[in-house]
Motif scaffolding. Structure first.
Motif, PDB file in Angstrom:
ATOM      1  N   THR A  80       0.825  -1.201   0.000  1.00  0.00           N
ATOM      2  CA  THR A  80       0.000   0.000   0.000  1.00  0.00           C
ATOM      3  C   THR A  80       0.865   1.259   0.000  1.00  0.00           C
ATOM      4  O   THR A  80       1.822   1.368   0.754  1.00  0.00           O
ATOM      5  N   GLY A  81       0.492   2.203  -0.885  1.00  0.00           N
ATOM      6  CA  GLY A  81       1.089   3.530  -0.868  1.00  0.00           C
ATOM      7  C   GLY A  81       2.583   3.557  -1.014  1.00  0.00           C
ATOM      8  O   GLY A  81       3.281   4.130  -0.180  1.00  0.00           O
ATOM      9  N   THR A  82       3.112   2.961  -2.083  1.00  0.00           N
ATOM     10  CA  THR A  82       4.565   2.849  -2.224  1.00  0.00           C
ATOM     11  C   THR A  82       5.113   3.644  -3.406  1.00  0.00           C
ATOM     12  O   THR A  82       6.173   3.332  -3.924  1.00  0.00           O
ATOM     13  N   GLY A  83       4.400   4.661  -3.851  1.00  0.00           N
ATOM     14  CA  GLY A  83       4.974   5.553  -4.846  1.00  0.00           C
ATOM     15  C   GLY A  83       4.531   5.265  -6.261  1.00  0.00           C
ATOM     16  O   GLY A  83       3.839   4.285  -6.546  1.00  0.00           O
ATOM     17  N   PRO A  84       4.944   6.125  -7.199  1.00  0.00           N
ATOM     18  CA  PRO A  84       4.469   6.050  -8.578  1.00  0.00           C
ATOM     19  C   PRO A  84       5.109   4.911  -9.365  1.00  0.00           C
ATOM     20  O   PRO A  84       6.107   4.316  -8.939  1.00  0.00           O
ATOM     21  N   LEU A  85       4.521   4.644 -10.535  1.00  0.00           N
ATOM     22  CA  LEU A  85       5.051   3.644 -11.452  1.00  0.00           C
ATOM     23  C   LEU A  85       6.134   4.293 -12.302  1.00  0.00           C
ATOM     24  O   LEU A  85       5.894   5.303 -12.952  1.00  0.00           O
ATOM     25  N   LEU A  86       7.322   3.710 -12.302  1.00  0.00           N
ATOM     26  CA  LEU A  86       8.448   4.257 -13.051  1.00  0.00           C
ATOM     27  C   LEU A  86       8.805   3.312 -14.187  1.00  0.00           C
ATOM     28  O   LEU A  86       8.551   2.108 -14.112  1.00  0.00           O
ATOM     29  N   THR A  87       9.428   3.844 -15.244  1.00  0.00           N
ATOM     30  CA  THR A  87       9.765   2.996 -16.389  1.00  0.00           C
ATOM     31  C   THR A  87      10.952   3.559 -17.145  1.00  0.00           C
ATOM     32  O   THR A  87      11.196   4.773 -17.144  1.00  0.00           O
ATOM     33  N   ASP A  88      11.705   2.654 -17.787  1.00  0.00           N
ATOM     34  CA  ASP A  88      12.738   3.046 -18.738  1.00  0.00           C
ATOM     35  C   ASP A  88      12.368   2.579 -20.147  1.00  0.00           C
ATOM     36  O   ASP A  88      13.200   2.614 -21.052  1.00  0.00           O
ATOM     37  N   GLY A  89      11.115   2.142 -20.309  1.00  0.00           N
ATOM     38  CA  GLY A  89      10.649   1.665 -21.601  1.00  0.00           C
ATOM     39  C   GLY A  89      10.741   0.164 -21.756  1.00  0.00           C
ATOM     40  O   GLY A  89      10.013  -0.428 -22.540  1.00  0.00           O
ATOM     41  N   ARG A  90      11.658  -0.462 -21.010  1.00  0.00           N
ATOM     42  CA  ARG A  90      11.801  -1.921 -21.075  1.00  0.00           C
ATOM     43  C   ARG A  90      11.055  -2.596 -19.935  1.00  0.00           C
ATOM     44  O   ARG A  90      10.479  -3.660 -20.109  1.00  0.00           O
ATOM     45  N   HIS A  91      11.092  -1.989 -18.757  1.00  0.00           N
ATOM     46  CA  HIS A  91      10.448  -2.543 -17.574  1.00  0.00           C
ATOM     47  C   HIS A  91       9.663  -1.460 -16.857  1.00  0.00           C
ATOM     48  O   HIS A  91       9.886  -0.267 -17.061  1.00  0.00           O
ATOM     49  N   LEU A  92       8.745  -1.909 -16.005  1.00  0.00           N
ATOM     50  CA  LEU A  92       8.123  -1.048 -15.013  1.00  0.00           C
ATOM     51  C   LEU A  92       8.825  -1.304 -13.688  1.00  0.00           C
ATOM     52  O   LEU A  92       9.102  -2.455 -13.335  1.00  0.00           O
ATOM     53  N   TYR A  93       9.105  -0.223 -12.955  1.00  0.00           N
ATOM     54  CA  TYR A  93       9.808  -0.347 -11.683  1.00  0.00           C
ATOM     55  C   TYR A  93       8.874   0.065 -10.552  1.00  0.00           C
ATOM     56  O   TYR A  93       8.323   1.170 -10.553  1.00  0.00           O
ATOM     57  N   VAL A  94       8.702  -0.852  -9.598  1.00  0.00           N
ATOM     58  CA  VAL A  94       7.786  -0.621  -8.478  1.00  0.00           C
ATOM     59  C   VAL A  94       8.457  -1.117  -7.202  1.00  0.00           C
ATOM     60  O   VAL A  94       9.436  -1.870  -7.239  1.00  0.00           O
ATOM     61  N   LEU A  95       7.919  -0.692  -6.073  1.00  0.00           N
ATOM     62  CA  LEU A  95       8.345  -1.254  -4.799  1.00  0.00           C
ATOM     63  C   LEU A  95       7.497  -2.481  -4.500  1.00  0.00           C
ATOM     64  O   LEU A  95       6.273  -2.439  -4.609  1.00  0.00           O
ATOM     65  N   GLY A  96       8.147  -3.566  -4.121  1.00  0.00           N
ATOM     66  CA  GLY A  96       7.447  -4.812  -3.863  1.00  0.00           C
ATOM     67  C   GLY A  96       7.659  -5.308  -2.451  1.00  0.00           C
ATOM     68  O   GLY A  96       8.656  -4.968  -1.782  1.00  0.00           O
ATOM     69  N   SER A  97       6.717  -6.121  -1.986  1.00  0.00           N
ATOM     70  CA  SER A  97       6.811  -6.695  -0.634  1.00  0.00           C
ATOM     71  C   SER A  97       8.001  -7.632  -0.531  1.00  0.00           C
ATOM     72  O   SER A  97       8.363  -8.319  -1.488  1.00  0.00           O
ATOM     73  N   ARG A  98       8.583  -7.660   0.652  1.00  0.00           N
ATOM     74  CA  ARG A  98       9.679  -8.588   0.923  1.00  0.00           C
ATOM     75  C   ARG A  98       9.192  -9.632   1.933  1.00  0.00           C
ATOM     76  O   ARG A  98       8.655  -9.268   2.977  1.00  0.00           O
ATOM     77  N   ASP A  99       9.333 -10.877   1.562  1.00  0.00           N
ATOM     78  CA  ASP A  99       8.938 -11.991   2.436  1.00  0.00           C
ATOM     79  C   ASP A  99       7.453 -11.922   2.794  1.00  0.00           C
ATOM     80  O   ASP A  99       7.042 -12.290   3.902  1.00  0.00           O
ATOM     81  N   GLY A 100       6.631 -11.432   1.869  1.00  0.00           N
ATOM     82  CA  GLY A 100       5.196 -11.420   2.090  1.00  0.00           C
ATOM     83  C   GLY A 100       4.687 -10.298   2.961  1.00  0.00           C
ATOM     84  O   GLY A 100       3.475 -10.190   3.193  1.00  0.00           O
ATOM     85  N   ARG A 101       5.584  -9.427   3.464  1.00  0.00           N
ATOM     86  CA  ARG A 101       5.143  -8.313   4.306  1.00  0.00           C
ATOM     87  C   ARG A 101       4.595  -7.184   3.446  1.00  0.00           C
ATOM     88  O   ARG A 101       5.024  -6.979   2.320  1.00  0.00           O
ATOM     89  N   HIS A 102       3.633  -6.443   4.004  1.00  0.00           N
ATOM     90  CA  HIS A 102       3.095  -5.290   3.287  1.00  0.00           C
ATOM     91  C   HIS A 102       3.623  -3.978   3.852  1.00  0.00           C
ATOM     92  O   HIS A 102       3.116  -2.916   3.554  1.00  0.00           O
ATOM     93  N   SER A 103       4.653  -4.071   4.678  1.00  0.00           N
ATOM     94  CA  SER A 103       5.331  -2.888   5.177  1.00  0.00           C
ATOM     95  C   SER A 103       6.804  -3.002   4.821  1.00  0.00           C
ATOM     96  O   SER A 103       7.290  -4.070   4.437  1.00  0.00           O
ATOM     97  N   GLY A 104       7.533  -1.887   4.954  1.00  0.00           N
ATOM     98  CA  GLY A 104       8.925  -1.879   4.584  1.00  0.00           C
ATOM     99  C   GLY A 104       9.786  -2.718   5.529  1.00  0.00           C
ATOM    100  O   GLY A 104       9.319  -3.127   6.602  1.00  0.00           O
TER     101      GLY A 104
END
Length: 487
Positions: free
Chosen positions: A412-436
């Motif tokens: 939830t609420g982890t910032g905008p969608l970024l791209t270099d044209g090849r990929h989309l870059y997002v923040l993702g959960s680590r080990d199934g957690r929904h917090s940092g």
């Protein structure tokens, strides 16, 4: 009785002159054998040639995409820290010119230093004091930002606007220190050599290059001034004013912008109105952006998106929006959805929240499609697809039909969608957690599958700066923000 046919056998390494000419049958067999070998060889060559053409097209597409505002320079697999931004560096107004980042840094005595940094390593290429020390300022004082931008018609050069004002604490309250002088500098980005240095009106707070000219914007006593001057010698082409009201916000990189929507139209967002001015000095239209009162009685904000893809400003409140161009003002339902990147691959597309996600035709104001999303936060329009970030998902739609193509779960609420044209870059959960702490995740644009992921430090978020990907980390103990350039 028929005579026996003499056959001479030539051993390897024998005299070629003694070899008998092959028979017609053997020649035909050889030709047939070579023909069958040529078929797969030709197929391989065709595949190689096709791949070369495809690679060239992809490189050309990425090169063109690199010119789109908000698009990142291509990243390596599994990003790493390239360098750390020095303390005191002001990223507001920084500009990338090729392999150089021009940005200002404030020292302890409030001297403002304009520096050129190698974007790959962070090495300081040059430094120039542009505003001297202010010994009477308190340690809490801040110098005004120095907006810089690359010059499209003068490759390798950067233009910066240098005011000597700022803000400081006076009698326990924050007070604005108006600039006494504002200078325009044109520099060689490679070595910092000054090509042009001249004064402009001290009230100028924003600049936009336009061919051989520069468009200068500033506010005085609630009136917005827009000037066109020759970039090099300062000859004034024209000067127009627009009444903006006493509550108009000051021009700073964070509070107001001016952008060329197309080659002939400048959009000026001056706090509570947006004005379109032609590059020959005609005021085309002004549309107010005064905040209103919502159904709950609370003050509502107005969002302004200056879109070069639409050649228009999209202005919206909580319930209604308008697409404002040089020739028309088209009303729409819903609030404006922020667009991080728009490569123009879905022409004339505008997105609002009604609260459903609604796609409109910008010129006609007619609906194109809608989707069952009520918490859309931002969008990236890329290669004919619309990637929408929500509070819990990244959802991708066909830009023409609105059909959902794929979705990917995100925190939830982890910032905008970024791209270099090849990929989309997002923040993702680590080990199934929904917090940092989070991972930075690269997703394939076509189907949303993961290409790679890299862990980030705690309390780290992503942002862009003129094609660079930055990691912003906040240290709760020291209360200090650190910026690192990723590659």
């Amino acid at each position: 009785m028929a005579r026996a046919r003499r056959v001479e056998v030539v051993l390897e390494g024998g005299d070629a002159d003694t070899a008998a000419p092959p028979s017609d049958a053997r020649s035909t067999a050889r030709r047939r054998r070579w023909w069958w070998l040529a078929v797969p060889l030709a197929a391989v060559l065709a595949l190689v040639a096709g791949q070369v053409v495809t690679d060239r097209r992809e490189r050309a597409a990425l090169t063109a995409l690199a010119e789109v505002r908000g698009v990142l320079a291509p990243l390596d697999d599994e990003v790493e820290v390239a360098w750390e931004v020095d303390e005191g560096t002001r990223l507001e107004g920084a500009a990338r010119v090729g392999s150089v980042l021009a940005a200002t840094r404030a020292t302890a005595d409030h001297t403002v230093v304009l520096e050129g940094r190698d974007v790959a390593t962070g090495a300081r290429l040059w430094a120039r004091d542009v505003v001297g020390p202010r010994p009477r300022w308190t340690p809490d004082a801040e110098a005004d930002p120095v907006p810089c931008t690359a010059l499209p018609d003068r490759p390798g050069e950067v233009v910066c606007l240098v005011p000597d004002g700022g803000g400081d604490v006076v009698d326990g309250a924050w007070a604005t220190i108006a600039p006494t002088t504002t200078r325009l500098l044109v520099l060689d980005a490679a070595d910092g050599t000054v090509q042009v240095e001249r004064e402009v009106p001290a009230t100028v707070q924003w600049l936009t290059p336009s061919g051989d000219d520069v468009l200068l914007v500033g506010t005085v006593d609630g009136t917005t001034h827009v000037r066109s001057q020759h970039l090099l010698d300062g000859t004034e082409r024209w000067h127009v004013t627009v009444g903006a009201g006493a509550d108009d916000l000051p021009f700073t990189p964070g509070a107001a912008t001016s952008t060329l929507l197309d080659a002939r139209t400048l959009a000026v967002d001056h706090g509570n109105a947006v004005t379109l001015v032609s590059t020959d000095g005609k005021v085309l239209r002004t549309v107010g952006t005064q905040p209103g009162t919502g159904l709950t009685g609370r003050r509502t904000t107005t969002r302004v998106e200056l879109s070069t893809a639409l050649a228009a400003a999209v202005i919206g409140s909580e319930s209604s929006s308008a697409v404002v161009s040089a020739t028309a003002e088209v009303p729409l339902d819903g609030s404006v959805l922020p667009v991080v990147v728009d490569d123009g691959s879905v022409p004339g597309l505008v997105l609002t929240r009604t609260p459903r996600l609604q796609a409109w035709d910008a010129s006609a104001g007619s609906p194109r499609w809608d989707a069952d999303v009520v918490d859309a936060q931002d969008a990236t329009i890329l290669q004919g697809r619309v990637h929408v970030g929500t509070s819990a998902w990244l959802v991708t739609y066909d830009g023409a039909t609105g059909d959902e193509l794929w979705r990917w779960s995100r925190p939830t609420g982890t910032g905008p969608l970024l791209t270099d044209g090849r990929h989309l870059y997002v923040l993702g959960s680590r080990d199934g957690r929904h917090s940092g702490p989070y991972d930075v995740v690269a997703l394939h644009v076509a189907d949303g599958t993961e290409a790679w992921r890299t862990p980030l430090a705690a309390r780290t978020w992503l942002l862009t700066l003129d094609g660079l990907l930055l990691a912003q980390t906040f240290d709760e103990t020291s209360q200090v923000e650190t910026y690192r350039v990723l590659r």
